[in-house]
Design a protein around this motif. Structure first.
Motif, PDB file in Angstrom:
ATOM      1  N   SER A  89       0.846  -1.188   0.000  1.00 50.37           N
ATOM      2  CA  SER A  89       0.000   0.000   0.000  1.00 50.37           C
ATOM      3  C   SER A  89       0.883   1.240   0.000  1.00 50.37           C
ATOM      4  O   SER A  89       2.031   1.190   0.453  1.00 50.37           O
ATOM      5  CB  SER A  89      -0.943   0.009   1.205  1.00 50.37           C
ATOM      6  OG  SER A  89      -0.210   0.159   2.401  1.00 50.37           O
ATOM      7  N   PHE A  90       0.345   2.330  -0.515  1.00 53.82           N
ATOM      8  CA  PHE A  90       1.067   3.603  -0.528  1.00 53.82           C
ATOM      9  C   PHE A  90       0.068   4.737  -0.733  1.00 53.82           C
ATOM     10  O   PHE A  90      -1.093   4.500  -1.116  1.00 53.82           O
ATOM     11  CB  PHE A  90       2.148   3.629  -1.615  1.00 53.82           C
ATOM     12  CG  PHE A  90       1.623   3.403  -3.014  1.00 53.82           C
ATOM     13  CD1 PHE A  90       1.238   4.473  -3.819  1.00 53.82           C
ATOM     14  CD2 PHE A  90       1.548   2.117  -3.542  1.00 53.82           C
ATOM     15  CE1 PHE A  90       0.767   4.266  -5.108  1.00 53.82           C
ATOM     16  CE2 PHE A  90       1.078   1.907  -4.835  1.00 53.82           C
ATOM     17  CZ  PHE A  90       0.694   2.970  -5.621  1.00 53.82           C
ATOM     18  N   MET A  91       0.522   5.960  -0.475  1.00 56.91           N
ATOM     19  CA  MET A  91      -0.334   7.127  -0.624  1.00 56.91           C
ATOM     20  C   MET A  91       0.259   8.108  -1.621  1.00 56.91           C
ATOM     21  O   MET A  91       1.474   8.326  -1.635  1.00 56.91           O
ATOM     22  CB  MET A  91      -0.539   7.828   0.723  1.00 56.91           C
ATOM     23  CG  MET A  91      -1.378   7.038   1.723  1.00 56.91           C
ATOM     24  SD  MET A  91      -1.806   8.010   3.191  1.00 56.91           S
ATOM     25  CE  MET A  91      -2.916   9.220   2.467  1.00 56.91           C
ATOM     26  N   VAL A  92      -0.596   8.682  -2.450  1.00 60.93           N
ATOM     27  CA  VAL A  92      -0.209   9.754  -3.376  1.00 60.93           C
ATOM     28  C   VAL A  92      -1.307  10.812  -3.309  1.00 60.93           C
ATOM     29  O   VAL A  92      -2.491  10.504  -3.548  1.00 60.93           O
ATOM     30  CB  VAL A  92      -0.063   9.249  -4.820  1.00 60.93           C
ATOM     31  CG1 VAL A  92       0.329  10.402  -5.750  1.00 60.93           C
ATOM     32  CG2 VAL A  92       0.969   8.138  -4.906  1.00 60.93           C
ATOM     33  N   ASN A  93      -0.915  12.047  -2.967  1.00 61.25           N
ATOM     34  CA  ASN A  93      -1.875  13.149  -2.876  1.00 61.25           C
ATOM     35  C   ASN A  93      -3.065  12.795  -1.979  1.00 61.25           C
ATOM     36  O   ASN A  93      -4.235  12.996  -2.337  1.00 61.25           O
ATOM     37  CB  ASN A  93      -2.368  13.554  -4.276  1.00 61.25           C
ATOM     38  CG  ASN A  93      -1.234  14.069  -5.138  1.00 61.25           C
ATOM     39  OD1 ASN A  93      -0.299  14.706  -4.653  1.00 61.25           O
ATOM     40  ND2 ASN A  93      -1.307  13.769  -6.428  1.00 61.25           N
TER      41      ASN A  93
END
Length: 307
Positions: free
Chosen positions: A138-142
């Protein structure tokens, strides 16, 4: 005269036995001890506008310790993307459907120079018809969270210098020791590096899968791994070597020591693992007696190697 002839024949048998053993060692060494220094892609998967590439040494994941690199690419711009909160969770599914994990780094570190996310995974079993591995990420962008998973193949570790072991300590906890280096030792004093990990017993699950709290492991901190290397083959007499150094933890979280291999062949790394307070968690002392013709006794905690 008869006693003299008997002595000579016995001596010749011992020499031939030792020579044959050594020849067999060398044959196996020539085919089983590669060295890997280049990271290559193991698997890749896409999610919306992003491609996630998993890399490992030689482009292969092995049973035992693996350095892991993840690269995130924006498929619209073909540029590496710096995301946040990059997680990595390996999960193994057994034939009965039960799921377990292995020692791993869940939150990956970002390497600015290389533009990749770095971590590790200590795979406890190889892939086969009865069990399979999958990586959940999992990861976050904006401020948007992305979740993704992909199946991977874990191969048997043929390099015995990178063996591992798992055990239950005297404190009732489950531990793992994985050899990290050297990949290919020399007849010399070698820097010996190992990872030591403990399984964190889970509490109540949040009900979602995969729940990282159910598959949690930590690097053991402040322990000592006492080392007594010996050649256990009957022809070698269980002899050891001088100038070995116990393994203690470095700034990288791994455990560092010295193992002095005085010749090629089968070696056993006998260990006694002590916690921060000097209490024995696992392992027993090995006899220092020279025992030609008898297999050498091993510690309660050991890893076999071959070079």
């Amino acid at each position: 005269m008869k006693m003299y002839n008997f002595f000579v024949m016995s001596l010749l048998l011992m020499v031939v036995s030792c020579t044959l053993d050594k020849t067999n060692y060398e044959d196996e060494i020539n085919t089983a001890v590669p060295e890997h220094y280049e990271f290559r892609e193991v698997a890749a998967v896409n999610k919306d506008d992003y491609k996630i590439s998993i890399e490992a040494l030689n482009g292969t994941l092995y049973q035992g310790y693996n350095e892991i690199r993840l690269k995130i690419t924006n498929t619209q711009t073909n540029q590496n993307t710096n995301v946040s909160n990059m997680t990595f969770l390996p999960v193994m599914t057994n034939a009965d459907g039960s799921k377990t994990s292995c020692p791993h780094q869940y939150m990956l570190d970002y390497n600015v120079a290389g533009q990749y996310y770095a971590g590790y995974s200590v795979f406890t079993d190889k892939s086969n018809s009865k069990l399979s591995w999958k990586i959940y990420m999992s990861f976050m962008v904006n401020q948007k969270m992305y979740t993704i998973d992909t199946a991977i193949n874990v191969q048997e570790q043929t390099n015995k210098n990178l063996n591992m072991t798992s055990f239950t300590g005297n404190d009732g906890e489950q531990y793992f020791i994985a050899l990290v280096s050297p990949q290919k030792p020399q007849v010399a004093e070698n820097k010996l590096v190992a990872g030591i990990y403990k399984y964190n017993k889970p509490t109540a699950s949040n009900g979602n899968f995969p729940d990282p709290s159910q598959f949690s492991y930590t690097e053991v901190s402040g322990y000592t791994l006492q080392l007594d290397p010996r050649m256990p083959e009957p022809s070698m007499g269980n002899h050891s070597s001088p100038n070995n150094k116990d393994l203690t933890q470095g700034n990288d979280g791994l455990y560092h020591g010295i193992v002095n291999y005085t010749m090629t062949g089968n070696w056993t790394l006998n260990f006694i693992m002590l916690n921060q307070n000097g209490k024995i968690i696992k392992g027993t002392k090995v006899s220092t007696d020279f025992t030609p013709g008898i297999p050498g006794a091993k510690s309660e905690l050991f890893i076999d190697t071959l070079f």
